[in-house]
Design an enzyme around this catalytic site. Structure first.
Site, PDB file in Angstrom:
ATOM      1  N   ASP A 105       5.397   4.989   2.122  1.00  0.00           N
ATOM      2  CA  ASP A 105       5.741   6.154   2.949  1.00  0.00           C
ATOM      3  C   ASP A 105       6.599   5.735   4.138  1.00  0.00           C
ATOM      4  OD1 ASP A 105       4.263   7.638   1.244  1.00  0.00           O
ATOM      5  OD2 ASP A 105       2.496   7.800   2.532  1.00  0.00           O
ATOM      6  N   SER A 129       0.831  -1.200   0.000  1.00  0.00           N
ATOM      7  CA  SER A 129       0.000   0.000   0.000  1.00  0.00           C
ATOM      8  C   SER A 129       0.867   1.252   0.000  1.00  0.00           C
ATOM      9  CB  SER A 129      -0.888   0.013   1.240  1.00  0.00           C
ATOM     10  OG  SER A 129      -0.094   0.299   2.378  1.00  0.00           O
ATOM     11  N   LYS A 130       0.211   2.381  -0.220  1.00  0.00           N
ATOM     12  CA  LYS A 130       0.907   3.664  -0.215  1.00  0.00           C
ATOM     13  C   LYS A 130       1.573   3.884   1.139  1.00  0.00           C
ATOM     14  CE  LYS A 130      -0.323   8.504  -0.172  1.00  0.00           C
ATOM     15  NZ  LYS A 130       0.993   8.902   0.274  1.00  0.00           N
ATOM     16  N   ARG A 131       0.876   3.453   2.186  1.00  0.00           N
ATOM     17  CA  ARG A 131       1.438   3.636   3.530  1.00  0.00           C
ATOM     18  C   ARG A 131       2.762   2.889   3.710  1.00  0.00           C
ATOM     19  NH1 ARG A 131      -2.644   1.717   6.896  1.00  0.00           N
ATOM     20  NH2 ARG A 131      -4.105   2.175   5.235  1.00  0.00           N
TER      21      ARG A 131
END
Ligand code: GLU
Length: 509
Positions: free
Chosen positions: A268, A263-265
């Protein structure tokens, strides 16, 4: 199916930036189409107006341009099967939904959202989950449960309705997936999915299969997250009496530790992008990193993605797009998810970087130098790049690896000075200057020979002399072969750096 009838599509919904998993899906479709001389189509599935995000479509198109993935038909390109944007095909879907009602495969449902909430709450109170299906549909307000006159009345009064698929009660559906093989499901676990919404738009399921049929898609290659929708899609084809395409559901891209979908998380948190290009959220202004902006070469990015979920059956890892087309086959797509590996992504970039010619890299490096206010001779830069590229992953790294070629040391690495600038260093470096002054021509080989024999004759410590020498020329204990460095800097500059360094570091007490 003969090869020239092969038509595949990538059908994103423009709901935000395209995840790298989506780029991989498009890539596999593209490789498959090219391999078989088929057509690759880009269709925009924007029937869910509530999730529409401005700029998303342009982002998708730009991302593919960057990757070198080309479409044969689709939005912005045109073709014989258009329009390729579902919101522009609105008029097409309703008649097909009605056709299913006439044939008894679908029905009108008038339940309001309040009624549905009440129903759900009642089920929850009994610790059950409400499903709109064969056992419940007759308790609801729809054209199967209500008398015909009432249904006609509701329709002529323009009462809002949805059209639902009448899922067979208990039926074994056997499907084939090119990657997973036979997939079987009993319809009793499925619900009466909405096919057509009260806003006059079809849902994804209906629009997707109608368009795949009308656009004569031969192979549906898409992410594993759509596998649960496959039975409905297959039943829809059968309800229409249409030939089904072949299906291939691609494995998920997993987090680096393999625990769940990437995921994007995760990106990050772990410091790598999950999008091909940078994206600025039009609502929040939040910026998400992209591979392009991080300095990845598109060829490296595509190569890395291709191998996340597919393998060529041998040890090869480096593939150009042409070589991927040649080697690709659906049979070699893995069933299980592919763990994302950020270090491997960098490795690929490094491989592509060192494969580039020194001249090409020097051209890519030029804007960085200009920004640093450095106007350097092109031939000089090409030579420098040749010396240091093995040490770089990105073009931007070239500066860190080579700044000392363009600028004299402004300061000297303190730790290195403490450890390597010894009591004898001052005199040795002063002597060294004399040696270098006499060495003509000032090539790497000549200076190396001269310096080494001077060290040997005087029985100096090789390491001690070379470290002190490097410190004066570079300012730190880094960089490629020192004699290569001084050859590039030239005799005058090298001597000047030694002089300045001696002044700066002085004699060690
Ligand atoms: N619109 C769907 C998506 O956003 C397409 C799925 C499919 O390929 O059928 O992924």
């Amino acid at each position: 199916m003969s090869d020239n009838n092969i038509r595949v599509r990538f059908a994103p919904s423009p709901t935000g930036p395209l995840h790298i998993g989506g780029v991989r899906t498009a890539l596999y479709n593209y490789l498959f189409a090219r391999k078989h001389g088929g057509k690759f189509i880009l269709r925009i599935e924007d029937t869910d107006q509530t999730r529409f995000v401005p700029g998303a479509q342009d982002y998708i198109i730009e991302a593919f341009k960057w990757c070198g993935i080309e479409f044969d038909e689709g939005v912005t390109k045109g073709g014989d099967y258009g329009p390729y944007t579902q919101s522009e095909r609105k008029a097409i879907y309703k008649q097909y939904a009605e056709q299913l009602i006439t044939s008894g495969h679908a029905y009108y449902a008038f339940d309001t959202s309040e009624e549905l909430s009440v129903k759900r709450a009642a089920f929850e109170a009994e610790k059950k989950t409400f499903t709109y299906n064969a056992s419940e549909r007759l308790n609801m307000g729809n054209s199967l449960s209500l008398p015909k006159e009432e249904v006609d009345q509701l329709l002529s009064n323009n009462t809002p309705f949805v059209i639902r698929f009448k899922m067979p009660d208990e039926e074994r559906v056997v499907m084939n997936d090119l990657i997973r093989g036979k997939v079987e499901v009993n319809t009793k676990v499925l619900d009466d999915k909405i096919l057509f919404k009260s806003d006059g738009m079809p849902t994804y399921h209906l629009a997707n299969i109608i368009d795949d049929h009308l656009m004569e898609i031969s192979h549906v290659i898409r992410g594993e997250e759509w596998l649960p929708s496959l039975p409905l899609h297959v039943l829809l084809y059968r309800a229409f009496g249409w030939e089904e395409p072949e299906f291939a559901h691609l494995p998920l891209l997993l987090k680096p530790d393999g625990n769940g979908k990437l995921s994007k998380r995760d990106g990050d948190r772990l410091g790598f992008p999950v999008f091909p290009l940078q994206w600025k959220d039009p609502k929040t202004g939040e910026i998400s990193n992209g591979y392009r902006e991080e300095g990845y070469f598109p060829e490296a990015f595509v190569n890395m993605l291709a191998l996340l979920g597919w393998n060529p059956g041998d040890e090869r890892e480096l593939f150009s797009l042409e070589e991927l087309i040649e080697a690709f086959s659906i049979e070699r797509v893995n069933k299980s998810g592919a763990k994302f590996d950020a270090e491997k992504a960098k490795w690929f970039n490094h491989q592509y970087l060192i494969k580039k010619s020194d001249k090409e890299l020097a051209e890519a490096f030029a804007p960085i130098l200009l920004k640093k206010g450095i106007l350097a001779d092109k031939v000089f830069v090409v030579k420098i790049v040749g010396l240091i590229k093995e040490r770089a992953t990105f073009v931007a790294d070239l500066w860190d690896q080579s700044s000392f070629f363009f600028k004299r040391p402004e300061d000297y690495d303190k730790k290195a000075v403490k450890k390597r600038w010894k009591a004898a260093s001052y005199n040795q470096m002063t002597e060294l200057k004399e040696i270098l002054l006499k060495t003509e021509p000032f090539t790497s080989e000549n200076t190396e020979k001269a310096v080494k024999s001077w060290i040997e004759e005087n029985e100096y410590g090789m390491g001690a002399v070379m470290n002190a020498f490097r410190l004066l020329v570079v300012g730190a204990l880094k960089g490629p072969h020192l004699f290569d460095i001084i050859a590039l800097l030239g005799q005058e500059e090298t001597l000047e750096r030694i002089t300045l360094g001696l002044q700066e570091l002085g004699r060690k007490e």
